[in-house]
Motif scaffolding. Sequence first.
Motif, short mmCIF file in Angstrom:
data_model
loop_
_atom_site.label_atom_id
_atom_site.label_comp_id
_atom_site.label_asym_id
_atom_site.label_seq_id
_atom_site.Cartn_x
_atom_site.Cartn_y
_atom_site.Cartn_z
N SER A 1 0.82 -1.21 0.00
CA SER A 1 0.00 0.00 0.00
C SER A 1 0.85 1.26 0.00
N GLN A 2 2.05 1.17 0.55
CA GLN A 2 2.96 2.31 0.54
C GLN A 2 3.29 2.73 -0.88
N TYR A 3 3.56 1.74 -1.74
CA TYR A 3 3.92 2.03 -3.13
C TYR A 3 2.70 2.46 -3.94
N ALA A 4 1.53 1.90 -3.58
CA ALA A 4 0.30 2.33 -4.26
C ALA A 4 -0.03 3.77 -3.91
N LEU A 5 0.11 4.11 -2.64
CA LEU A 5 -0.21 5.45 -2.19
C LEU A 5 0.65 6.50 -2.89
N ASP B 1 -1.38 0.67 -11.61
CA ASP B 1 -2.70 0.06 -11.47
C ASP B 1 -2.88 -0.94 -12.61
N LEU B 2 -3.03 -2.22 -12.26
CA LEU B 2 -3.10 -3.28 -13.26
C LEU B 2 -4.50 -3.49 -13.81
N SER B 3 -5.46 -2.67 -13.41
CA SER B 3 -6.82 -2.82 -13.90
C SER B 3 -6.89 -2.69 -15.42
N ALA B 4 -6.04 -1.85 -15.99
CA ALA B 4 -6.05 -1.66 -17.44
C ALA B 4 -5.69 -2.94 -18.19
N PHE B 5 -5.01 -3.86 -17.49
CA PHE B 5 -4.64 -5.13 -18.11
C PHE B 5 -5.66 -6.22 -17.81
N GLY B 6 -6.74 -5.86 -17.14
CA GLY B 6 -7.78 -6.85 -16.81
C GLY B 6 -7.60 -7.51 -15.47
#
Length: 445
Positions: free
Chosen positions: A114-118, A124-129
């Motif tokens: 979460s540190q790296y996401a923040l 964000d891997l959502s674009a890859f499904g």
Amino acid sequence: MPKHTRRLLRGTGLVCALVLGASACGGSDDDPGQKKVGSGDIRAALKKGGTVTVWAWEPTLKQVEADFEEKYPKVDVKIVNAGTNNDQYKALQNAISAKKGVPDVAQIEYYALSQYALTKSVTDLSAFGADKLAESYSPGPWNAVKNGDGIYGLPMDSGPMALFYNKKVFDKHDIAVPTTWDEYVEAGRKLHKADPKAYITSDVGDAGLTTSLLWQAGSHPYKVDGTKVGIDFTDAGAKKYTDTWQRLIDEKLVAPVTGWSDDWYKGLGDGTIATLPIGAWMPANFASGVKGAEGDWRAAPLPQWTKGADVSAENGGSSLALPELGKNKELAYAFVEYANSGAGVQTRIKDGAFPATTKDLGSKAFQDTEFPYFGGQKANKIFAESAAKVPADWKYLPYQVYANSVFNDTVGKSYVSGTKLTQGLKAWQDSSVKYGGEQGFTVEK
């Protein structure tokens, strides 16, 4: 535990919502080469080829690398061991800060992700499904890689907890396998009375074990909403933990032995350390590090804080993430999905990894695997049941790496002095609050 730089998050743009929770949808395609997604065509990228640099210390990825390159001969995967956990995180942060030498893929443990996401340091891997893979993973690991509406890594393994116990020692002293933590304390008393050199477990203060037991107890010490953070170790779940573990400490029922030390392995081998509550990835370490005790040990469900309850927790585990400054994102994602959702999962299981994928956890072949070290026990059944019983509402701090680095300086004192565990946790809380404020977080306590 190596100390972490106090400037780890400074000046990195602390913006993004941290609302963790499981979602449900979709499934997995074993071949990422068949996908057309997001920012590019993965199939075309694999056909064109290129290099993917992976920073990871997980040994089972080496065979995955070889298999992936055989399937996609124009892709060159380079796995680099840049250090284990904290050492790699420091190197990764340095590379990100310098905007130079950043890998395409990085192994990041769940407590650190979460540190790296923040800081928007990972993609964000959502674009890859990836957001369609929710049902493919057990709740604990999936919750850990999901940050708000984004997916910032794919789970590589998991650590549902179990109680490993020395059956030979238990049988010798006529001790029943505890099903509650109160029974665990009683077992510790009986054992230590029968053999003053034997202890129910060892503990000199371990951040991972502490947070895992708090998790199982229903404690929610960390509240995270973007850059607003709450830290409180006084809820009812935390009290269950501190009341019980304080008895073990006060009555000197836990061996003052540091985990993973030579003395620790010796204690596991000679029976003076009789149990180990830890993640399901532990069997390979028993087999390699405690060879002389083969046949003595067994696995059992984690004792419960409330009699009749059926709750577990995670202990350890890692994701594979794509650093935002990495290159070849289509190829990088293809490798990550192959390793963590596709054919690479079975390869890693064969080499001793414990999966996070529900289809593997639930498979008959996996659950029927006999462990010679545990006297032929089909221990995976216990581990798989544990994985399904992990509450999906746990949150780590977005600077848990730092918090864990000062655990021994705060809570650790409770194991070697008259400081009460509640006082140690308060000191840990205060240190974490102070650091969070210095990093630009709004911290409540």
